[in-house]
Design a protein around this motif. Sequence first.
Motif, PDB file in Angstrom:
ATOM      1  N   LYS A 299       0.824  -1.213   0.000  1.00  0.00           N
ATOM      2  CA  LYS A 299       0.000   0.000   0.000  1.00  0.00           C
ATOM      3  C   LYS A 299       0.856   1.261   0.000  1.00  0.00           C
ATOM      4  CE  LYS A 299      -3.728  -2.291   2.378  1.00  0.00           C
ATOM      5  NZ  LYS A 299      -4.312  -2.606   3.679  1.00  0.00           N
TER       6      LYS A 299
ATOM      7  N   LEU B 258      -0.966   4.444  -1.306  1.00  0.00           N
ATOM      8  CA  LEU B 258      -2.068   4.847  -0.427  1.00  0.00           C
ATOM      9  C   LEU B 258      -1.531   5.491   0.854  1.00  0.00           C
ATOM     10  CD1 LEU B 258      -5.197   4.633  -0.014  1.00  0.00           C
ATOM     11  CD2 LEU B 258      -4.773   2.497   1.192  1.00  0.00           C
TER      12      LEU B 258
ATOM     13  N   ARG C  53      -1.922   9.337   2.233  1.00  0.00           N
ATOM     14  CA  ARG C  53      -2.545   9.652   3.519  1.00  0.00           C
ATOM     15  C   ARG C  53      -1.625  10.434   4.455  1.00  0.00           C
ATOM     16  NH1 ARG C  53      -5.930   3.961   4.442  1.00  0.00           N
ATOM     17  NH2 ARG C  53      -7.567   4.494   2.962  1.00  0.00           N
TER      18      ARG C  53
ATOM     19  N   GLY D 116      -3.383  -9.291  10.612  1.00  0.00           N
ATOM     20  CA  GLY D 116      -3.957  -8.072  10.033  1.00  0.00           C
ATOM     21  C   GLY D 116      -4.351  -7.053  11.084  1.00  0.00           C
ATOM     22  N   PRO D 117      -5.175  -7.429  12.055  1.00  0.00           N
ATOM     23  CA  PRO D 117      -5.613  -6.457  13.054  1.00  0.00           C
ATOM     24  C   PRO D 117      -4.461  -5.832  13.844  1.00  0.00           C
ATOM     25  CG  PRO D 117      -7.058  -8.368  13.073  1.00  0.00           C
ATOM     26  CD  PRO D 117      -5.924  -8.708  12.154  1.00  0.00           C
TER      27      PRO D 117
ATOM     28  N   SER E 199      -2.492  -3.558  11.647  1.00  0.00           N
ATOM     29  CA  SER E 199      -3.277  -2.331  11.429  1.00  0.00           C
ATOM     30  C   SER E 199      -3.024  -1.330  12.555  1.00  0.00           C
ATOM     31  CB  SER E 199      -4.767  -2.696  11.353  1.00  0.00           C
ATOM     32  OG  SER E 199      -5.581  -1.553  11.443  1.00  0.00           O
TER      33      SER E 199
ATOM     34  N   ASN F   8      -5.419   0.668   6.546  1.00  0.00           N
ATOM     35  CA  ASN F   8      -6.370  -0.229   5.888  1.00  0.00           C
ATOM     36  C   ASN F   8      -6.917   0.363   4.596  1.00  0.00           C
ATOM     37  OD1 ASN F   8      -7.514  -2.529   7.980  1.00  0.00           O
ATOM     38  ND2 ASN F   8      -6.660  -0.738   9.010  1.00  0.00           N
ATOM     39  N   ARG F   9      -7.254  -0.514   3.668  1.00  0.00           N
ATOM     40  CA  ARG F   9      -8.157  -0.150   2.607  1.00  0.00           C
ATOM     41  C   ARG F   9      -9.554  -0.428   3.169  1.00  0.00           C
ATOM     42  NH1 ARG F   9      -6.186   0.900  -2.320  1.00  0.00           N
ATOM     43  NH2 ARG F   9      -4.201  -0.188  -2.068  1.00  0.00           N
ATOM     44  N   ILE F  10     -10.400   0.590   3.228  1.00  0.00           N
ATOM     45  CA  ILE F  10     -11.727   0.402   3.833  1.00  0.00           C
ATOM     46  C   ILE F  10     -12.638  -0.287   2.814  1.00  0.00           C
ATOM     47  CG2 ILE F  10     -13.742   1.580   4.813  1.00  0.00           C
ATOM     48  CD1 ILE F  10     -11.224   1.569   6.613  1.00  0.00           C
TER      49      ILE F  10
ATOM     50  N   ASP G  24      -9.499  -3.982   5.241  1.00  0.00           N
ATOM     51  CA  ASP G  24      -8.907  -5.225   4.728  1.00  0.00           C
ATOM     52  C   ASP G  24      -7.934  -5.856   5.718  1.00  0.00           C
ATOM     53  OD1 ASP G  24      -6.972  -3.276   4.440  1.00  0.00           O
ATOM     54  OD2 ASP G  24      -6.328  -3.911   2.452  1.00  0.00           O
ATOM     55  N   GLU G  25      -7.355  -5.069   6.597  1.00  0.00           N
ATOM     56  CA  GLU G  25      -6.430  -5.633   7.584  1.00  0.00           C
ATOM     57  C   GLU G  25      -7.140  -5.928   8.894  1.00  0.00           C
ATOM     58  OE1 GLU G  25      -3.446  -6.304   6.648  1.00  0.00           O
ATOM     59  OE2 GLU G  25      -3.273  -5.064   4.852  1.00  0.00           O
ATOM     60  N   VAL G  26      -7.929  -4.991   9.347  1.00  0.00           N
ATOM     61  CA  VAL G  26      -8.441  -5.030  10.713  1.00  0.00           C
ATOM     62  C   VAL G  26      -9.703  -5.880  10.839  1.00  0.00           C
ATOM     63  CG1 VAL G  26     -10.004  -3.030  10.696  1.00  0.00           C
ATOM     64  CG2 VAL G  26      -8.616  -3.518  12.740  1.00  0.00           C
TER      65      VAL G  26
END
Lengths: 436, 436
Positions: free
Chosen positions: A32, A35, A39, A312-313, A316, B157-159, B297-299
Amino acid sequence: MPNTPSSQAPLRLGIAGLGTVGVGVIKIIQRKANLLAQRTGRSVVISAVSARSRDKDRGVTISGYAWEDDPVALALRDDVDLFVELMGGSDGPAKAATEAALAAGKDVVTANKAMLAHHGQMLAEKAEAKGAALRFEAAVAGGIPVIKALTEGLAGNRIERIAGVMNGTCNYILTRMENEGLSYDEVFEAAKALGYLEADPTLDVGGIDAGHKLALLAAIGFGTQVDFDNMVLEGIERITIEDIRHAADMGYRIKLLGVAQMTGRGLEQRMTPCLVPALSPLGQLENATNMCVLEGDEVGQIVLRGAGAGEGPTASAVMSDVLDIARGIRVPTFGVPAAALEKSTPAVAATPAPYYLRMSLLDKPGALAKIAAALGDAGVSIDRMRQYGQDVNPEVAPVLIVTDATSRASLDAALDGMKATGVLATNPVAIRIENL
Amino acid sequence: MPNTPSSQAPLRLGIAGLGTVGVGVIKIIQRKANLLAQRTGRSVVISAVSARSRDKDRGVTISGYAWEDDPVALALRDDVDLFVELMGGSDGPAKAATEAALAAGKDVVTANKAMLAHHGQMLAEKAEAKGAALRFEAAVAGGIPVIKALTEGLAGNRIERIAGVMNGTCNYILTRMENEGLSYDEVFEAAKALGYLEADPTLDVGGIDAGHKLALLAAIGFGTQVDFDNMVLEGIERITIEDIRHAADMGYRIKLLGVAQMTGRGLEQRMTPCLVPALSPLGQLENATNMCVLEGDEVGQIVLRGAGAGEGPTASAVMSDVLDIARGIRVPTFGVPAAALEKSTPAVAATPAPYYLRMSLLDKPGALAKIAAALGDAGVSIDRMRQYGQDVNPEVAPVLIVTDATSRASLDAALDGMKATGVLATNPVAIRIENL
């Protein structure tokens, strides 16, 4: 406002620890890049990494990053602006490298609840002395942005209470016991086989890991120095399927629940099994999901729910801190300058609560009346009582009692009085009820 | 790190709008001066205020602040660093004063969802052109720090999806209808008498207010320009007590639910009544409480719950932005620079879902078979069907159907086919089911 990506120097990371979370962080940064740059207004890059084994296949390419065997050397590299500590362990290399990074004025992001629960005050002071940031969103409740909610989102509030279910493994064990009618030992072994437990399982099932997390939230919420040592800790090892079933019969579920509260007598911190209403948000929490409840004087009650662990979480949450630092967001480690954090007075069992009591009475005339009298003598009144049939053992009658709210001291006096009656077949089980 | 309070100049606020929220903000600043200074490293003070009436008794002392009749003049005062817009209204004085403040390079904090839903892109561009911050935590879901969670907490994250119940008044009406068996009109009048409705009630019950909020979350989540005009909006005015009861019979509750989702066909945004499982977190939401569901996508799924309105909760959210600015935290209005926000393609009804259908059939032979055939012809399969007794009217049989997941186009074709059968006593009601 952040400027365009090209106008600012990249933020260069050194990552120590390439387990699940470290790999998750690398994946996000690799996949990413655009992205994240959009951000934060700058690129986020990895300069170097460190782990126990260099050649292990981790499913990500790390050949583009410099390698350091020694995490302290990694933290001190000239091409590392931000040290990301994902090794774990309250002392040893994690602490040494974190201290080295902070002493060199470098920002640190860590997922290490044990290190912060034991050394948080010292590390926050070291960070501030050098103007460095020390952030730890990933240390509490995995992907739930609870540190940010508490430190920033509710910064206009005086925090009144913090509660939560913050150890996924314990909640998984309790959920499976209830859903499948299995014993603690059976589910414990299954969880172990699935790799859900820490190397030292006491960290999970003894409530220590969740206690570390609660101690960190309490420090932020109440502006006090982290005080893990004075937390009342009780694990889930003694929870039986009988208690889970009886609790369910009465509309409750058993959770390993943390509660931190500033009382007139000081800071009360508990991480213990509790009964919560089965239909409340906490009662409905299944498996490894975490939930944090934050209560502020202005906002009332805020509830946050999400995955408490996993690649992932947790990655994040690490990235939330990394990207904050890339954006130039700098907040004191525990919400106020470390020197302003007060030493709290520990208050044990200061808040009254109703209790669930389970006991077996010998089949003697007037046994139940004696128990009721013992409770009454200690000033504990009875909300509900149930006596079950003597199916298993005709000599012994199982009895459940839910008390009205009472202090722990009165309850303990009542328990002593009950034992003195001579009608108890075994020691009674007492579990606190929290209407959360 | 923020320095000690004394080392930095105070942050000086000008507050326009002294309704419930404005008064709540003043109370926090007056009562918690030391706490706020400790948390931000500088004092937060009010220089001047503005409102429609100067002399109204608001329960707070404002004589220590300069008074301006004109909010534009307030925004432009030399002793105002941060303009706090709490007047409301998408245009008029709120917009004029906000534009004036931003043009002068001053930071702005607002609770004004209507203004941002209609002019968010323009205002974000104006803010960035001058390096000013424009923040709006209080505009969405009251005290829940959802803007911060999305913009910062989940920045790695990508939401994938955003959903929520974000109008407390609608949820209050639906909850009372269900709990007390009252009609929409009865509860609407009660809510009006209690002052729960906006001056133009359509803003609430028509889903517009909640739609504004969803549009703002979607812009942040998907990095797109706010696009309120292409949102599918449907209010709760046509929800009957019958539908609420039938939904409950089948394990659902009806909520005014917003869903925003980036699909292969573009951005889908809906704020419509939906059936949700009665025991899910959304289904259990009672009265004026709000809930936001964020999926990354991660969380995975993060759920946030709290008070969506009221003096304390909304003022808490305003203060979160004010204190961020005091701390020097600066994040682009919608998470990325305004120029990077893409114009989205609206995708209407792109995501398939199961539907709840309620209809009354004429008492003709083979009526139910004809309805089933019409559904089958349109490719809509039936998950469950119930036919009720003809208690009220012997000529007419109430029928409920829950379909399998289907596109809205297929459903519309099925509804047309059903009408063509000639066995319907009235037009069928169709409500989307979201398993959230």
